[in-house]
Structure formats: structure tokens, C-alpha cells
Scaffold this active site. Structure first.
Site, PDB file in Angstrom:
ATOM      1  N   CYS A  46      87.330  40.873  22.887  1.00  0.00           N
ATOM      2  CA  CYS A  46      88.120  42.057  22.536  1.00  0.00           C
ATOM      3  C   CYS A  46      87.271  43.065  21.769  1.00  0.00           C
ATOM      4  CB  CYS A  46      89.322  41.659  21.680  1.00  0.00           C
ATOM      5  SG  CYS A  46      90.386  40.461  22.488  1.00  0.00           S
TER       6      CYS A  46
HETATM    7  C1  BEZ Z   1      88.164  37.068  22.908  1.00  0.00           C
HETATM    8  O1  BEZ Z   1      88.701  38.156  22.883  1.00  0.00           O
HETATM    9  O2  BEZ Z   1      86.984  36.930  22.690  1.00  0.00           O
HETATM   10  C2  BEZ Z   1      88.958  35.857  23.259  1.00  0.00           C
HETATM   11  C3  BEZ Z   1      90.281  35.788  22.917  1.00  0.00           C
HETATM   12  C4  BEZ Z   1      91.009  34.660  23.226  1.00  0.00           C
HETATM   13  C5  BEZ Z   1      90.386  33.604  23.906  1.00  0.00           C
HETATM   14  C6  BEZ Z   1      89.049  33.701  24.276  1.00  0.00           C
HETATM   15  C7  BEZ Z   1      88.328  34.831  23.946  1.00  0.00           C
END
Ligand code: BEZ
Length: 215
Positions: A46
């Protein structure tokens, strides 16, 4: 509440955000919108997605598009995370992140998929046109970051095909040849709409060129 489909009116809402309270339709005004959800603040994928969106801010502005992100973390968390994104992604986040702590927007836009996670929002993205109609819905798994160049490409296609009797073929990008809508068969209409001419491969498969969008 049934899930949203293409052509539906994007639900309006009022919700807290990193830029203060937002009334969605009023905030959109006459712009196109990209509303995208992510699982949680302070997560690696994200962080890169929001950084990428911030770095593309000029590209979104050229297309009259406003971006807005969402997760169910509170405003204070969003504000601390924005500092991190700015520091780690070499950019400045200037678009709002909705703080959907009460899941009001998540429910309206069907962003909790309980069989994936009962708590985190999925990685969904909606393109909304100036009439507030939903024009694209995509949902990615939490572990896969979205390709925001693809989002810009779809916006280019939508904006082009809204104002011309054409569609865009596989892997099309701005400036490539387009295809003429099969419904346009009248020779006079074809001559008037496509004075530049076109190549007929089949009666339903006709390529023509259109100018690249103005930068
Ligand atoms: C991320 O945004 O890095 C993420 C969020 C939830 C699970 C795996 C990765």
C-alpha cells in the site's frame, strides 16, 4: 446491499479523511474520480501504491481526475502514514485518504470480502465519470500492488471512446490505432466520422488512427 456494477451511480457519502470531512459527490465536482481501497496503513504494498499515485498527480490532473484512497484506519494513523509515504517514496501525498473506521463507505462499495479477510478492506478500485457513474471496477489480492499506468490507460480509453465512435483494442495505449464500432456501417456516416480513412480487415474489424491526447 447488492454489489455495485458498471454504470451504477457511485454511492455518495460523508466521511472523515486525512484532508478533513469529505462529501464525496461534492468533492468530485465535475471531475473524474479514482476511488481505491487498501487493506491497512503502514503496509508495504500500500505504501508503494500511494507513493506511485502521488507521483502520477500531474498525469491525473491532465485528465481531470481526482484520486482518493480509503482504509478503515483512523485519521491520526493516515496522517502519520502519509509522513512515512512522503519520506520513503520521494513524493508528497496531496490526495485524501478516507478514514473509514465505521466501515460506512466500505459497506456502500462492498470493500470487505469476508472470505478474504473479515477486518481488512480489499484492494478495489473504481473509476467514476463526471456524471458519477461507475466506469471500471477492479479488485486485486492484498499481496499484489496495482499498476497505476494501467488505470491511466483505461481513463484515456474511456475519455476517447466517450467522444468518438470507437473502441480500443488489446494493449492499446494513447496514440495507437483504434477500432471503429461495428454498429457504424453507413458509408456516409463512416466518411463523415473518419475522414482520415480506415483499414478494413473484416466488416466488424476496422482500424483507424486518432490524434494522441493533448499533454
Ligand atoms: C501490503 O499492503 O503490503 C499488504 C497488505 C496486506 C497483506 C499483504 C500485503
Amino acid at each position: 446491499m447488492p454489489s455495485l456494477r458498471l454504470g451504477d451511480l457511485a454511492p455518495d457519502f460523508e466521511q472523515a479523511s486525512s484532508d478533513g470531512p469529505i462529501r464525496f459527490h461534492q468533492w468530485l465536482g465535475d471531475s473524474w474520480g479514482v476511488l481505491f481501497s487498501h487493506p491497512a496503513d503502514f503496509t508495504p504494498v500500500c505504501t508503494t501504491e500511494l507513493g506511485k499515485t502521488a507521483r502520477l498527480s500531474e498525469d491525473f490532473a491532465q485528465r481531470n481526475v481526482k484520486a482518493i484512497a480509503l482504509s478503515i484506519d483512523p485519521v491520526e494513523s493516515h496522517l502519520r502514514w502519509i509522513d512515512d509515504i512522503n519520506q520513503t517514496q520521494g513524493t508528497e501525498v496531496r490526495f485524501p485518504i478516507i478514514a473509514d473506521a465505521d466501515r460506512k463507505v466500505s459497506e456502500l462499495y462492498d470493500l470487505i470480502h469476508p472470505n478474504a479477510s473479515t477486518t481488512a478492506t480489499v484492494r478495489s478500485l473504481f473509476i467514476i465519470d463526471p456524471a458519477k457513474k461507475i466506469r471500471l471496477i477492479i479488485t486485486y489480492p492484498a499481496s499484489t500492488g496495482r499498476n497505476f499506468d494501467e488505470i491511466l490507460r483505461v481513463i484515456d480509453s474511456l475519455q476517447l471512446t466517450d467522444s468518438n465512435s470507437v473502441a480500443t483494442p488489446a494493449n492499446w495505449k494513447d496514440g495507437d490505432d483504434v477500432v471503429i464500432l461495428p454498429s457504424i456501417q453507413d458509408p456516409e456516416v463512416l466518411k463523415q466520422k473518419f475522414p482520415q480513412g480506415f483499414d478494413v480487415v473484416r466488416p466488424y474489424l476496422r482500424y483507424t488512427s486518432l490524434p494522441k491526447r493533448a499533454a
